[in-house]
Design an enzyme around this catalytic site. Structure first.
Site, mmCIF file in Angstrom:
data_model
loop_
_atom_site.group_PDB
_atom_site.id
_atom_site.type_symbol
_atom_site.label_atom_id
_atom_site.label_comp_id
_atom_site.label_asym_id
_atom_site.label_seq_id
_atom_site.Cartn_x
_atom_site.Cartn_y
_atom_site.Cartn_z
ATOM 1 N N GLU A 195 0.827 -1.203 0.000
ATOM 2 C CA GLU A 195 0.000 0.000 0.000
ATOM 3 C C GLU A 195 0.863 1.255 0.000
ATOM 4 O O GLU A 195 0.595 2.219 -0.737
ATOM 5 C CB GLU A 195 -0.924 0.005 1.216
ATOM 6 C CG GLU A 195 -2.087 -0.971 1.114
ATOM 7 C CD GLU A 195 -3.125 -0.738 2.211
ATOM 8 O OE1 GLU A 195 -3.264 0.425 2.660
ATOM 9 O OE2 GLU A 195 -3.786 -1.711 2.620
ATOM 10 N N SER A 264 5.074 -20.375 -1.882
ATOM 11 C CA SER A 264 4.866 -21.811 -1.676
ATOM 12 C C SER A 264 4.209 -22.438 -2.892
ATOM 13 O O SER A 264 3.592 -21.739 -3.710
ATOM 14 C CB SER A 264 4.006 -22.129 -0.445
ATOM 15 O OG SER A 264 4.555 -21.566 0.718
ATOM 16 N N ASP A 336 -5.718 -9.916 1.074
ATOM 17 C CA ASP A 336 -5.473 -8.560 1.551
ATOM 18 C C ASP A 336 -6.110 -8.398 2.926
ATOM 19 O O ASP A 336 -7.267 -7.989 3.057
ATOM 20 C CB ASP A 336 -6.039 -7.541 0.565
ATOM 21 C CG ASP A 336 -5.650 -6.108 0.940
ATOM 22 O OD1 ASP A 336 -4.945 -5.937 1.954
ATOM 23 O OD2 ASP A 336 -6.062 -5.182 0.228
ATOM 24 N N ASP A 339 -4.879 -3.058 6.127
ATOM 25 C CA ASP A 339 -5.165 -1.746 5.544
ATOM 26 C C ASP A 339 -4.442 -0.680 6.361
ATOM 27 O O ASP A 339 -4.507 -0.687 7.607
ATOM 28 C CB ASP A 339 -6.662 -1.446 5.548
ATOM 29 C CG ASP A 339 -7.361 -1.919 4.279
ATOM 30 O OD1 ASP A 339 -6.663 -2.406 3.366
ATOM 31 O OD2 ASP A 339 -8.594 -1.824 4.211
#
Length: 824
Positions: A195, A264, A336, A339
């Site tokens: 971000e 991975s 996600d 924030d």
């Protein structure tokens, strides 16, 4: 003269003798902490004798009369082999490294105190179900039994490192294990940095279309255009070109750069796609390389049946492995779950921040950090409704935080009701895919893709809490948002059913290489940033070219070194360079370029350690990335050191005008992409000539691509580093299934620093033919033969058997430890 010679001889002999005595004394002290695996020991905390059978790879097979006794045995075994590692992980999450290591780790401690993960872990103990709480208490008792044994028997303080960094070891607590899970979440999270980087780049790049080039979305449907960060955040325009001084990251820091935040591979085949008629599963989780590796192999004999696979010292669960009825593997989901919020201070009272309801005081707390050989410091911690307030130095937050504002973090791991440990415990005891899927509902963080197989079916499910965002969110979580705007704030988490899942696919094969799994509109999009856009193409080809698969074909895929990226990009960037140009004399740059192009033109993209082409290719792409970005991004270009294949492809296919990156804005002429490709190749060859010599045909990729299994603390100590660090020539690269993520910076940019510390392949038609390997060895004691006994097997792509048969474990055991109940 003769007398002088005699005295010199005596003094030299005496010095040699003293040195030998010192070495012998040091060896005696250090070797005292080597575990004795063949013994009987009376301990408090078990209801009946616990047997720990060490097979010939030093994998403990733990047999107890109850589950609690078995978990006690695992705690004891972990502390035998990895006590220093466990204590260091605990100190890291507690924010107490500086008590041992001094001022060098103070920044880590400050950040960990601000996150407050250890306090959240302590409060999360009560959120676990009763069986998990009992398991945590039994495991802690096993660790503490080993600590008692060390203290009573004067066993060299438990680990060699304790002599150099001596500090009291507190008894292990159930909260310590939960805290280590939260620490793993830190290591696997990159969305905070992403971000910040997106916002910084939007301030630097004037053309919005170019932002989509340098920070491309994974292939698939895009999202609506985001607002400009400078317009969104008043005062942000003044931060353009802001840059903080770069600091070397301490090896113990859990705050990894986005290039190393987790990866991975995992794939599965249903019985119908298996030559043996039983389901197949392969898994190789990727983390930063260390010595010892983070992974520790163990077999637990539980009431629900035997379980074997990879554990993490400090945790009483098998994270990836199999039982008789179920196999499970994990990959980073890239959900996600973070924030960044820019909080506006109240201009009339800096102790308050703005909320949708008006000004509100920060929640504050003071904490003291003690520092070895220095005065303690007092830190004031602050929280907003959105989460902890973070310093401007963390991932360069100051470069996107206007004056009069602070940055806070919302993150799913910041909960005091974290039931991830209970989910892991139930998963380990599940007997079917359906039971395992149900267990995943309690998983919080770090978010993972869970690949499952049982005797009948296969499945993949994203587990972990997914934030519930408003569809009108300013930035859709792609870059920092205004914390005082109601529509930006989280509204809890989405239901577990919203997490992506794939059960019994019609094709009979599924897998994940950290690639994009779903293409859903915001806010159910899962993520805008994914960990792979390349490996998945090679995986798909390997899976589709066989009607049925075997254990060996899955192993072959795990060890595959062919780069889809090289095969797709080289024809693009070299299309006007191949077989062109006039004859050039030997020793000239033109002749060297032609020789490099001749080698690459006949190369099949295999990143083999013994070949020169991978090094030429990797150096060319690195120089090309630098040439394309340095002019437009300035100092920010250092954040894009790893070549991004999607970015380079966009440029060389001129998608939406992306070829504009090829023109050097500060020059008078207009450069073409062919010009930049040629100049970048020349840059690469100059670097190769200066580093490895001019004989291109004699280059070896493995000389540059050394796997660096370094001890995080002793690895920098002169002389000692030669005993504790494990270095290996390796194949693979950034974008191969045998992934060896390169360092990307410094004098050795192609060192292999991040990859599969564990590999496992399970065949449910013949479970005892299942295999696994780790990248170093079971022991964390560098004097033990089990410190690096798996390292060469791992490098060569070899495995060891994974059997639940106790007789096979006993057949070649290196020792049997019996923990008997102590007399009360």
């Amino acid at each position: 003269m003769v007398l002088i010679f005699k005295w010199l001889l005596r003094l030299t002999g005496g010095a040699i003798l003293l040195a030998l005595l010192a070495v012998v004394g040091l060896y005696f002290l250090l070797s005292r902490s080597l575990p004795d695996y063949d013994k009987q020991l009376a301990v408090k905390g078990v209801s009946a004798p616990v047997e720990i059978v060490r097979d010939n790879a030093n994998v403990p097979h733990i047999f107890g009369a109850s589950d609690d006794d078995t978990f006690f045995g695992l705690g004891y075994a972990h502390a035998q082999d990895r006590l220093w590692q466990m204590v260091t992980l605990r100190r890291t999450v507690q924010g107490r490294l500086s008590e041992v290591f001094g001022p060098r780790t103070i920044d880590i401690d400050k950040l960990m105190r601000r996150y407050g993960l250890y306090d959240l872990a302590r409060r999360s103990v009560a959120a676990q179900d009763e069986a998990t709480q009992q398991a945590l208490r039994a495991y802690a008792a096993g660790v503490n039994a080993r600590l008692t044994e060390i203290n009573d028997g004067a066993l060299g303080r438990g680990a060699p490192e304790m002599f150099l960094f001596n500090a009291p070891i507190a008894p292990w607590q159930p909260a310590d294990s939960i805290a280590i899970i939260k620490l793993m979440a830190v290591q696997l999270s990159a969305h905070l940095e992403n971000e910040v980087l997106y916002a910084r780049t939007s301030l630097e790049v004037e053309d919005e279309a170019r932002l989509a080039d340098i920070l491309p979305e994974a292939p698939g449907s895009g999202i609506a255009a985001l607002p400009d960060y400078a317009a969104l955040m008043p005062g942000a325009e003044g931060l353009r070109h802001a840059a903080l001084p770069q600091k070397d990251q301490h090896p113990l820091s859990p705050f990894k750069k986005r290039a190393f935040a987790g990866a991975s591979n995992a794939w599965a085949a249903a019985p119908a796609r298996s030559a043996s008629g039983g389901a197949l599963l392969a898994n190789d989780p990727h983390l930063g390389f260390t010595a010892p590796a983070i992974w520790y192999l163990a077999r637990l004999d539980l009431q629900s049946g035997g379980v074997i696979g990879g554990t993490i010292p400090g945790l009483p669960v098998v994270m990836t492995g199999r039982s008789h009825d179920l196999g499970w593997g994990i990959t980073s989901s890239y959900m996600d779950d973070q924030d960044v919020f820019i909080e506006k201070l109240n201009p009339d009272d800096p102790d308050e921040y703005l909320t949708p309801e008006g000004p509100k005081p920060f929640r504050t707390e003071r904490t003291i950090i003690r520092i070895k050989d220095a005065d303690p410091i007092t830190l004031t911690l602050r929280w907003t409704d959105n989460g902890p307030v973070l310093p401007g130095s963390h991932y360069d937050l100051a470069t996107i935080t206007p004056s009069g504002h602070v940055a806070a973090l919302s993150w799913t791991a910041l909960t005091d009701a974290d039931t991830t440990m209970t989910a892991g415990m139930r998963l380990m005891k599940s007997a079917s895919v359906d039971e395992a899927l149900a267990a995943g509902q309690l998983y919080v963080a770090p978010s993972q893709n869970l690949t499952l197989v049982d005797h009948d079916t296969i499945a993949l499910k994203t587990i972990g809490a997914m934030p519930r965002r408003n569809a009108q969110h300013d930035t859709q979580g792609r870059m920092p948002a205004r914390g005082w705007v109601r529509q930006n704030r989280w509204r809890g988490t989405s239901p577990y059913s919203a997490n992506p899942e794939f059960i019994a696919p019609s094709g009979g094969v599924l897998g994940n290489t950290n690639n994009k799994t779903v293409d859903r509109p915001f806010p159910l999009h899962v993520s805008f940033v994914w960990g792979d856009t390349q490996r998945v193409h090679r995986w798909r080809r390997l899976m589709q070219t066989r009607a049925v698969h075997t254990r060996d074909s899955f192993i072959e895929a795990q060890l595959d070194t062919v780069s889809f990226t090289a095969r797709s990009l080289l024809p693009l960037i070299g299309k006007d360079l191949w077989f062109t140009g006039e004859a050039a004399p030997e020793g000239t740059p033109d002749r060297q370029r032609q020789r490099a192009l001749d080698l690459l033109s006949e190369w099949n993209g295999e990143m083999n350690e013994h070949m020169p082409e991978p090094l030429i290719y990797a150096a060319w792409l690195r120089a090309l990335q630098d040439r394309l970005t340095r002019d437009d991004l300035g100092p920010l270009a250092r954040e894009f050191r790893h070549p991004d294949p999607v970015f380079i492809e966009r440029v060389y296919r001129d998608i939406d005008g992306a070829s504009a990156w090829c023109d050097v804005r500060r020059s008078t002429r207009t450069e073409t992409c062919t010009d930049i490709a040629r100049l970048a190749l020349d840059d690469a060859l100059v670097w190769i000539n200066e580093t490895y010599g001019t004989a291109l045909e004699s280059l070896r990729w493995g000389d540059a691509h050394q796997a660096t299994h370094d001890h995080p603390v002793l690895g920098e100590v002169p002389l000692l580093r030669y005993f504790v660090n494990i270095r290996q020539s390796t194949s693979g690269g950034d974008n191969t299934l045998l992934r060896g993520r390169t360092k990307g910076s410094g004098p050795d940019p192609f060192q292999n620093v991040h990859g599969a510390g564990f590999r496992g392949v399970y065949d449910f038609a013949d479970p005892d033919s299942s295999v696994f390997i780790t990248s170093t060895g079971q022991s964390g004691h560098f004097l033990s033969r089990h410190y690096d006994d798996m390292a060469q097997l791992w490098r060569r792509g070899e495995y060891i058997p994974m059997s639940l048969d106790p007789d096979l474990a006993r057949a070649a055991a290196v020792g049997v430890t019996v923990l008997e109940p102590a007399a009360q």
